[in-house]
Write a protein that holds these residues in place. Sequence first.
Motif, PDB file in Angstrom:
ATOM      1  N   LEU A   1      59.284  13.350  35.336  1.00 14.59           N
ATOM      2  CA  LEU A   1      58.197  14.247  34.977  1.00 14.59           C
ATOM      3  C   LEU A   1      57.033  14.119  35.951  1.00 14.59           C
ATOM      4  O   LEU A   1      56.750  13.039  36.472  1.00 14.59           O
ATOM      5  CB  LEU A   1      57.713  13.951  33.559  1.00 14.59           C
ATOM      6  N   ASP A   2      56.350  15.248  36.175  1.00 11.38           N
ATOM      7  CA  ASP A   2      55.232  15.275  37.102  1.00 11.38           C
ATOM      8  C   ASP A   2      54.033  14.526  36.539  1.00 11.38           C
ATOM      9  O   ASP A   2      53.834  14.447  35.330  1.00 11.38           O
ATOM     10  CB  ASP A   2      54.820  16.714  37.400  1.00 11.38           C
ATOM     11  N   VAL A   3      53.249  14.000  37.426  1.00 13.09           N
ATOM     12  CA  VAL A   3      51.973  13.387  37.072  1.00 13.09           C
ATOM     13  C   VAL A   3      50.889  14.348  37.528  1.00 13.09           C
ATOM     14  O   VAL A   3      50.573  14.429  38.715  1.00 13.09           O
ATOM     15  CB  VAL A   3      51.800  12.005  37.733  1.00 13.09           C
ATOM     16  N   GLY A   4      50.370  15.120  36.579  1.00 10.57           N
ATOM     17  CA  GLY A   4      49.405  16.148  36.954  1.00 10.57           C
ATOM     18  C   GLY A   4      50.087  17.243  37.755  1.00 10.57           C
ATOM     19  O   GLY A   4      51.001  17.905  37.292  1.00 10.57           O
ATOM     20  N   THR A   5      49.670  17.445  38.986  1.00 11.20           N
ATOM     21  CA  THR A   5      50.273  18.448  39.863  1.00 11.20           C
ATOM     22  C   THR A   5      51.099  17.798  40.964  1.00 11.20           C
ATOM     23  O   THR A   5      51.481  18.460  41.926  1.00 11.20           O
ATOM     24  CB  THR A   5      49.171  19.329  40.494  1.00 11.20           C
TER      25      THR A   5
ATOM     26  N   HIS B   1      68.062  13.826  37.925  1.00 11.24           N
ATOM     27  CA  HIS B   1      66.806  13.824  37.189  1.00 11.24           C
ATOM     28  C   HIS B   1      66.891  12.749  36.114  1.00 11.24           C
ATOM     29  O   HIS B   1      67.977  12.427  35.628  1.00 11.24           O
ATOM     30  CB  HIS B   1      66.534  15.187  36.544  1.00 11.24           C
ATOM     31  N   THR B   2      65.776  12.234  35.713  1.00 15.30           N
ATOM     32  CA  THR B   2      65.749  11.177  34.710  1.00 15.30           C
ATOM     33  C   THR B   2      65.959  11.762  33.313  1.00 15.30           C
ATOM     34  O   THR B   2      65.859  12.971  33.087  1.00 15.30           O
ATOM     35  CB  THR B   2      64.414  10.433  34.752  1.00 15.30           C
TER      36      THR B   2
ATOM     37  N   LEU C   1      63.934  11.439  30.905  1.00 15.48           N
ATOM     38  CA  LEU C   1      62.649  12.000  30.501  1.00 15.48           C
ATOM     39  C   LEU C   1      62.504  13.433  30.972  1.00 15.48           C
ATOM     40  O   LEU C   1      62.092  14.323  30.224  1.00 15.48           O
ATOM     41  CB  LEU C   1      61.512  11.126  31.058  1.00 15.48           C
ATOM     42  N   PHE C   2      62.871  13.679  32.234  1.00 23.47           N
ATOM     43  CA  PHE C   2      62.752  15.018  32.785  1.00 23.47           C
ATOM     44  C   PHE C   2      63.742  15.969  32.118  1.00 23.47           C
ATOM     45  O   PHE C   2      63.401  17.096  31.738  1.00 23.47           O
ATOM     46  CB  PHE C   2      62.988  14.979  34.295  1.00 23.47           C
ATOM     47  N   GLU C   3      64.997  15.536  31.962  1.00 28.01           N
ATOM     48  CA  GLU C   3      66.023  16.428  31.427  1.00 28.01           C
ATOM     49  C   GLU C   3      65.773  16.742  29.949  1.00 28.01           C
ATOM     50  O   GLU C   3      65.988  17.885  29.522  1.00 28.01           O
ATOM     51  CB  GLU C   3      67.409  15.814  31.617  1.00 28.01           C
ATOM     52  N   ASP C   4      65.336  15.764  29.168  1.00 24.61           N
ATOM     53  CA  ASP C   4      65.054  16.039  27.761  1.00 24.61           C
ATOM     54  C   ASP C   4      63.883  17.000  27.618  1.00 24.61           C
ATOM     55  O   ASP C   4      63.888  17.880  26.753  1.00 24.61           O
ATOM     56  CB  ASP C   4      64.753  14.730  27.027  1.00 24.61           C
ATOM     57  N   THR C   5      62.867  16.831  28.460  1.00 27.39           N
ATOM     58  CA  THR C   5      61.740  17.775  28.437  1.00 27.39           C
ATOM     59  C   THR C   5      62.193  19.167  28.838  1.00 27.39           C
ATOM     60  O   THR C   5      61.812  20.169  28.212  1.00 27.39           O
ATOM     61  CB  THR C   5      60.625  17.290  29.377  1.00 27.39           C
ATOM     62  N   CYS C   6      63.010  19.250  29.876  1.00 22.38           N
ATOM     63  CA  CYS C   6      63.515  20.550  30.342  1.00 22.38           C
ATOM     64  C   CYS C   6      64.357  21.218  29.263  1.00 22.38           C
ATOM     65  O   CYS C   6      64.233  22.431  29.015  1.00 22.38           O
ATOM     66  CB  CYS C   6      64.329  20.347  31.616  1.00 22.38           C
ATOM     67  N   ALA C   7      65.230  20.458  28.586  1.00 24.81           N
ATOM     68  CA  ALA C   7      66.080  21.032  27.540  1.00 24.81           C
ATOM     69  C   ALA C   7      65.237  21.524  26.368  1.00 24.81           C
ATOM     70  O   ALA C   7      65.506  22.591  25.801  1.00 24.81           O
ATOM     71  CB  ALA C   7      67.096  20.000  27.074  1.00 24.81           C
ATOM     72  N   TRP C   8      64.218  20.757  25.985  1.00 23.51           N
ATOM     73  CA  TRP C   8      63.364  21.177  24.870  1.00 23.51           C
ATOM     74  C   TRP C   8      62.616  22.463  25.218  1.00 23.51           C
ATOM     75  O   TRP C   8      62.515  23.375  24.398  1.00 23.51           O
ATOM     76  CB  TRP C   8      62.370  20.077  24.543  1.00 23.51           C
TER      77      TRP C   8
ATOM     78  N   PHE D   1      57.636  26.541  35.699  1.00 22.23           N
ATOM     79  CA  PHE D   1      56.736  25.488  35.222  1.00 22.23           C
ATOM     80  C   PHE D   1      57.138  24.114  35.767  1.00 22.23           C
ATOM     81  O   PHE D   1      56.278  23.339  36.196  1.00 22.23           O
ATOM     82  CB  PHE D   1      56.749  25.479  33.694  1.00 22.23           C
ATOM     83  N   LEU D   2      58.432  23.826  35.766  1.00 23.62           N
ATOM     84  CA  LEU D   2      58.900  22.521  36.217  1.00 23.62           C
ATOM     85  C   LEU D   2      59.225  22.488  37.711  1.00 23.62           C
ATOM     86  O   LEU D   2      59.605  21.443  38.233  1.00 23.62           O
ATOM     87  CB  LEU D   2      60.141  22.106  35.414  1.00 23.62           C
ATOM     88  N   ARG D   3      59.149  23.638  38.375  1.00 24.66           N
ATOM     89  CA  ARG D   3      59.414  23.727  39.811  1.00 24.66           C
ATOM     90  C   ARG D   3      60.834  23.265  40.161  1.00 24.66           C
ATOM     91  O   ARG D   3      61.050  22.397  41.009  1.00 24.66           O
ATOM     92  CB  ARG D   3      58.374  22.934  40.597  1.00 24.66           C
TER      93      ARG D   3
END
Length: 401
Positions: free
Chosen positions: A61-65, A98-99, A101-108, A121-123
Amino acid sequence: MVIESVDLQVETRRRRGQLVAGEVLVMSVRPKASAAGRCSRCRARCPGYDVAEEPRRWRTLDVGTTKCCLQAWAPRVQCAEHGVVVADVPWARPGAKHTYLFEDTCAWLTAHAAISAVALFLRVAWRTIAGIVARVVADGRDTNDLLAGLTRIGTDEIAYRKGHRYLTCVIDHTTGRLVWAAEGRNKDTLARFFDELGDQRAAALTHVSCDGAEWIHAVVTERAPAAVICLDPYHVVAWAMKALDKVRVRTTAAAGTRDRHAMWAVRKNPADLSGEQRTSLADIQATNKTLYRAYLLKEQLREVFQVKGAEGRQLLAGWLSWAKHSHIPEFVKVATTITRYRQLQLNTLDHGLSNARSEATNTHLRALTKRPYGFHTPNALIGMAMLTRGGLCPPLPSRTA
């Protein structure tokens, strides 16, 4: 996992003829020494295949931008079952870049928004999100047995694309979740569900709701003989509704009358009629006896499934006698069809089971196909359906509620 160092890098890439610069936060991590020699899929100890010439990265997941990546020395191993794979790491799924954390956020996010918006949004690319959804759903199926504990199910088919392309879906009446879906609409497709279910769990099925498709009845009777088949009341009333429309068109054309309120006056429920429609229904009662009797037949059939039980059985027997002697060809044909499926309708009246949950799932799938303007493959739609309706969507990371 141990964080060894954090490095902020600047990567420059060319996009559409322009140079775009972006900052990437790289965190160097080190997995446990015991995981370096294990297969990332089955976690079996394997001989080493090579040593990592350079650190591999997993997008997180990104930290800010600022893009954030994990970096670690992760060699590959040669597994007897899965071939050459990257050694097992605790922060990413096998084969993923991808980790968790990233994949679960993307799936949600994909379960709640359009894929194009999530990609922006996730680039990441649109196809990257499709791969993430496939991995999350596969991981969920491995850790959750969706076919366990089934007793009452509903089955129905839905067209997912033009050209008579269908999906057969099975839902659990207890939880309301989609538990199985596959491409096709025939006996072989439904037989695949019972093959995966197994004879022991098929014997535990007590009720199956469906429409009037003969191929569903045949497979259920053969593979789950102890299950009671309940015919969906909505489809039975729909047969009467179609017959009513034919009677209306035939009688009004013969009489040469035009009433723009007549169609909805005979189709809608009596409590939902407007003033003009009530007036139109009164005119039909006075001037078009055949259409009015067809209207009463339709309403009486609706009352059969509202009453249910022993009283519903008596009303159904009376309705069949009335329809067969009504001298209305359209309803005589409907009565013949209902007689052929009479036992299935009696099961519905006794047990009160309908296919409403299956129809709700179909409505959700139609909304899914509209969001990305269709899917190229049925597997992509099935993956999204299992993510949103099968209970396989992971919770949003770092959220407890």
